[in-house]
Design an enzyme around this catalytic site. Structure first.
Site, PDB file in Angstrom:
ATOM      1  N   ARG A 231      -1.653  33.945 -75.660  1.00  0.00           N
ATOM      2  CA  ARG A 231      -1.551  33.500 -74.624  1.00  0.00           C
ATOM      3  C   ARG A 231      -0.328  33.314 -74.275  1.00  0.00           C
ATOM      4  O   ARG A 231       0.106  32.211 -74.622  1.00  0.00           O
ATOM      5  CB  ARG A 231      -2.681  32.305 -74.571  1.00  0.00           C
ATOM      6  CG  ARG A 231      -4.209  32.749 -74.642  1.00  0.00           C
ATOM      7  CD  ARG A 231      -5.180  33.772 -73.449  1.00  0.00           C
ATOM      8  NE  ARG A 231      -6.170  34.119 -74.869  1.00  0.00           N
ATOM      9  CZ  ARG A 231      -6.400  35.453 -74.322  1.00  0.00           C
ATOM     10  NH1 ARG A 231      -5.389  36.182 -75.171  1.00  0.00           N
ATOM     11  NH2 ARG A 231      -8.110  35.877 -75.269  1.00  0.00           N
ATOM     12  N   ASP A 255       3.526  39.443 -75.643  1.00  0.00           N
ATOM     13  CA  ASP A 255       2.399  41.196 -75.132  1.00  0.00           C
ATOM     14  C   ASP A 255       1.051  40.546 -73.847  1.00  0.00           C
ATOM     15  O   ASP A 255       1.052  40.770 -73.780  1.00  0.00           O
ATOM     16  CB  ASP A 255       1.224  41.232 -76.653  1.00  0.00           C
ATOM     17  CG  ASP A 255       0.113  41.872 -75.900  1.00  0.00           C
ATOM     18  OD1 ASP A 255       0.340  43.110 -75.573  1.00  0.00           O
ATOM     19  OD2 ASP A 255      -0.549  41.640 -76.294  1.00  0.00           O
ATOM     20  N   GLU A 260       0.240  36.253 -65.920  1.00  0.00           N
ATOM     21  CA  GLU A 260      -0.469  37.797 -66.098  1.00  0.00           C
ATOM     22  C   GLU A 260      -1.320  37.896 -64.809  1.00  0.00           C
ATOM     23  O   GLU A 260      -1.744  39.281 -65.036  1.00  0.00           O
ATOM     24  CB  GLU A 260      -0.390  37.693 -67.120  1.00  0.00           C
ATOM     25  CG  GLU A 260      -1.726  37.815 -68.343  1.00  0.00           C
ATOM     26  CD  GLU A 260      -1.754  38.244 -69.938  1.00  0.00           C
ATOM     27  OE1 GLU A 260      -0.949  38.182 -70.626  1.00  0.00           O
ATOM     28  OE2 GLU A 260      -3.376  38.126 -69.926  1.00  0.00           O
ATOM     29  N   HIS A 292      -1.029  42.877 -72.879  1.00  0.00           N
ATOM     30  CA  HIS A 292      -1.605  42.342 -73.111  1.00  0.00           C
ATOM     31  C   HIS A 292      -2.465  43.560 -74.085  1.00  0.00           C
ATOM     32  O   HIS A 292      -4.041  43.563 -73.393  1.00  0.00           O
ATOM     33  CB  HIS A 292      -2.400  41.401 -72.214  1.00  0.00           C
ATOM     34  CG  HIS A 292      -3.154  40.458 -72.771  1.00  0.00           C
ATOM     35  ND1 HIS A 292      -3.932  38.922 -72.294  1.00  0.00           N
ATOM     36  CD2 HIS A 292      -4.184  40.713 -73.978  1.00  0.00           C
ATOM     37  CE1 HIS A 292      -4.425  38.459 -73.346  1.00  0.00           C
ATOM     38  NE2 HIS A 292      -4.960  39.309 -74.761  1.00  0.00           N
TER      39      HIS A 292
END
Ligand code: NAI
Length: 344
Positions: A231, A255, A260, A292
């Protein structure tokens, strides 16, 4: 047939849910917007809604859903840091998909690490322009390097196996270490001090918020690589940026990113990005960002659809919700769920 509605729909979700919905006797209305205070009214008339990682299932959203007759929020993901469980308690049941493919995420973490270290992202662009120079593409052997894995749950453990396959020395930190395991657990400070690469596989909680920050970075080896497929808010992005600029951190594979929500999963290529930290991070040759997408394999999407629809079916059939999470049990406190009953 029972009806559910589905927020933040993407074409790749729909394929897998459409293929399975009849088996579960469920009809699905797909909505493109994310679930949040401004869109929650769209759920009127549905007892169950399906939501995802960047939906805002906060107090206000929960109240609107509740006022509109919603009784179940089915998260089509494992993490649930975007749900206000306190607000949902005794009003709306929350279920999730505890595991859909830990392999997908662990393999993506390694893909990012290999890409960044061996400069595949740069080589790909170069060779397409017939630039076959190797200058600036030197990487390092993963073999023999020390990798620190933070969080040894389903994903972390598979990632450890992958790293061992590469001949890496693995050390790990987890406040709840696995019993009878051969994993070499060390205190967090030692992990930071000794690792050439650190990979994050723990959930986002109040204890792990900004786990990687100026102070912890200071204790790390010069040139350390950081991999985050967990996260975004596990890392203080501004501190990460400063450490990359100072060349204290040698590379970052991300990622996920703490800001985000408004960006990832969308085509922002025609937009002026207002997030200067992200823009600066993206400008660096030793930072690689994916949107993500670590979960995005056929197997994972199929498992997500299957478990989410099964979670909804249990709810419509008034059964105990196998994958329910609530305010009490998410904090590790006593909850009737421990005795195979519903959370409330
Ligand atoms: P899990 O629940 O099986 O494992 C999490 C581990 O973290 C547990 O062993 C737990 O004891 C440990 N942990 C808890 N607090 C910690 C702390 N303060 N420091 C270190 N470790 C701590 O979860 P799983 O399935 O392995 O997933 C891990 C994370 O990966 C999820 O929380 C989620 O945020 C992320 N994820 C990301 C995806 C992506 O597409 N990028 C997809 C799926 C999950």
């Amino acid at each position: 047939m029972n009806k559910i509605c589905f927020f933040d729909t993407k074409p790749y979700d729909k394929i897998y849910f459409e293929a399975l919905k009849d088996q579960y006797d469920i009809e699905i209305e797909y909505f493109e917007p994310k679930l949040g205070p401004k869109t929650a009214f769209m759920a009127k008339g549905y007892e169950a809604v399906v939501a995802f990682v960047n939906d805002a299932i906060d107090k206000e959203t929960i109240q609107i859903l509740y006022d509109n007759g919603v009784k179940l929020v089915a998260m089509r993901c494992a993490g649930y840091n975007n749900v206000d469980f306190k607000a949902a308690y005794k009003k709306i049941h929350v279920v999730r998909v505890p595991a859909y493919s830990p392999y997908a995420v662990a393999e993506h973490a390694m893909a990012l690490l290999l890409t960044l270290n061996r400069k595949i992202h740069r080589a790909y662009v170069r060779t397409r322009e017939f630039n076959f120079s190797l200058n600036g593409l030197t990487g390092f052997d993963l073999h023999g390097k020390t990798i620190g894995v933070i969080g040894t749950g389903k994903i972390g453990r598979i990632f450890i196996d992958i790293c061992e396959g590469f001949g890496m020395d693995v050390i790990a930190y987890d406040p709840y270490p696995l019993k009878d395991s051969v994993i070499r657990y060390v205190p967090l400070e030692q992990l930071c001090r000794e690792s050439d690469i650190i990979s994050l596989h723990c959930p986002l909680t109040k204890d792990t918020f900004h786990l990687i920050n100026e102070k912890t970075i200071d204790t790390m080896k010069n040139g350390v690589y950081i991999v985050n497929t967990s996260r975004g808010a596990l890392i203080n992005s501004e501190d990460l940026l400063e450490a990359l600029k100072a060349e204290k951190i040698g590379g970052a594979c991300l990622d996920v990113y703490e800001e985000e929500t408004e960006l990832f999963y969308e085509d922002m290529s025609y937009t002026i990005i207002q997030d200067d930290v992200l823009a600066r991070l993206m400008s660096m040759p030793n930072v690689i960002v994916t949107s993500h997408q670590a979960f995005l394999t056929k197997e994972a999407l199929n498992n997500i659809a299957e478990t989410t629809l099964s979670n909804c079916r249990e709810f419509f059939d008034d059964k105990v919700l196998t994958n329910e999470v609530c305010y009490q049990c998410s904090k590790g406190e006593a909850c009737p769920k421990k005795n195979n009953q519903g959370c409330f």
